[in-house]
Design an enzyme around this catalytic site. Structure first.
Site, PDB file in Angstrom:
ATOM      1  CB  CYS A   6     -34.519  14.763 -24.359  1.00 34.74           C
ATOM      2  SG  CYS A   6     -34.302  16.323 -24.577  1.00 34.74           S
ATOM      3  CG  HIS A  45     -34.310  20.133 -23.406  1.00 43.00           C
ATOM      4  ND1 HIS A  45     -35.220  19.403 -22.899  1.00 43.00           N
ATOM      5  CD2 HIS A  45     -34.201  21.221 -22.595  1.00 43.00           C
ATOM      6  CE1 HIS A  45     -35.797  19.831 -21.796  1.00 43.00           C
ATOM      7  NE2 HIS A  45     -34.910  20.956 -21.384  1.00 43.00           N
ATOM      8  CG  HIS A  98     -45.574  19.240 -24.611  1.00 43.41           C
ATOM      9  ND1 HIS A  98     -44.743  19.337 -23.475  1.00 43.41           N
ATOM     10  CD2 HIS A  98     -46.830  19.144 -24.134  1.00 43.41           C
ATOM     11  CE1 HIS A  98     -45.364  19.473 -22.326  1.00 43.41           C
ATOM     12  NE2 HIS A  98     -46.577  19.238 -22.700  1.00 43.41           N
TER      13      HIS A  98
HETATM   14  P1  5GP Z   1     -48.370  19.136 -20.045  1.00 43.59           P
HETATM   15  O1  5GP Z   1     -49.275  18.538 -18.774  1.00 43.59           O
HETATM   16  O2  5GP Z   1     -46.793  19.253 -19.491  1.00 43.59           O
HETATM   17  O3  5GP Z   1     -48.788  19.807 -20.777  1.00 43.59           O
HETATM   18  O4  5GP Z   1     -48.498  17.663 -20.808  1.00 43.59           O
HETATM   19  C1  5GP Z   1     -47.564  16.569 -20.673  1.00 43.59           C
HETATM   20  C2  5GP Z   1     -48.349  15.130 -21.175  1.00 43.59           C
HETATM   21  O5  5GP Z   1     -47.202  14.379 -21.479  1.00 43.59           O
HETATM   22  C3  5GP Z   1     -49.285  14.549 -20.466  1.00 43.59           C
HETATM   23  O6  5GP Z   1     -50.500  14.664 -21.339  1.00 43.59           O
HETATM   24  C4  5GP Z   1     -48.940  13.282 -20.409  1.00 43.59           C
HETATM   25  O7  5GP Z   1     -49.862  12.425 -20.253  1.00 43.59           O
HETATM   26  C5  5GP Z   1     -47.767  13.161 -21.505  1.00 43.59           C
HETATM   27  N1  5GP Z   1     -46.731  12.101 -21.214  1.00 43.59           N
HETATM   28  C6  5GP Z   1     -46.182  12.151 -19.907  1.00 43.59           C
HETATM   29  N2  5GP Z   1     -45.255  11.215 -19.764  1.00 43.59           N
HETATM   30  C7  5GP Z   1     -45.231  10.667 -21.149  1.00 43.59           C
HETATM   31  C8  5GP Z   1     -44.541   9.532 -21.590  1.00 43.59           C
HETATM   32  O8  5GP Z   1     -43.482   8.921 -21.372  1.00 43.59           O
HETATM   33  N3  5GP Z   1     -45.104   9.086 -23.002  1.00 43.59           N
HETATM   34  C9  5GP Z   1     -45.932   9.761 -23.578  1.00 43.59           C
HETATM   35  N4  5GP Z   1     -46.400   9.149 -24.747  1.00 43.59           N
HETATM   36  N5  5GP Z   1     -46.786  10.682 -22.997  1.00 43.59           N
HETATM   37  C10 5GP Z   1     -46.316  11.177 -21.873  1.00 43.59           C
HETATM   38 ZN    ZN Z   2     -36.058  17.644 -23.577  1.00 44.03          ZN
END
Ligand code: 5GP
Ligand code: ZN
Length: 112
Positions: A6, A45, A98
């Site tokens: 967000c 969200h 996402h």
């Molecule tokens: P999940 O593990 O929830 O499927 O994926 C979360 C993703 O968000 C991870 O691949 C991580 O590298 C990415 N991520 C986490 N924090 C940030 C951020 O502050 N900026 C960006 N660009 N990616 C993020």
């Molecule tokens: Zn959010």
């Protein structure tokens, strides 16, 4: 509410945006697992796929439609993989729905 995505959507945390429209933002993953690793994020969200409501159905379609535009823009329309981690057991770390869009090299190892 304390949500990294967000804050990125609002522009309070910087990101490398590759696509944006009224409903969707897409930006490069901070820790890329492939030459192209984009996160396609609905602006609303929603915690996870499990938390989707009936009214969110179109939003998910819009996320997938965005992937086509991104594929053309980044020159990866030869193929890409879209992954959604939903919930604890799937390893979801950011609690804002996402879709990981991975591309840029041939992907050998498939889970399914
Ligand atoms: P999940 O593990 O929830 O499927 O994926 C979360 C993703 O968000 C991870 O691949 C991580 O590298 C990415 N991520 C986490 N924090 C940030 C951020 O502050 N900026 C960006 N660009 N990616 C993020
Ligand atoms: Zn959010």
């Amino acid at each position: 509410m304390d949500c990294i995505f967000c804050e990125i959507i609002k522009g309070n945390i910087p990101s490398e945006k590759v696509y944006e429209d009224e409903f969707i933002t897409a930006f490069n993953d901070l820790n890329p697992q492939m030459p192209v690793h984009v996160l396609i994020v609905p602006k609303k969200h929603i915690v996870s796929a499990y938390e989707l409501a009936e009214e969110d159905a179109e939003l998910v379609g819009k996320a997938f439609l965005a992937s086509k535009i991104i594929a053309d823009k980044l020159g990866v329309n030869n193929g890409y993989r879209i992954i959604n981690n939903c919930g604890e057991d799937a390893g979801q770390t950011v609690k804002h729905i996402h879709f990981h869009m991975l591309a840029g090299k041939t992907m050998g190892d498939k889970i399914i």
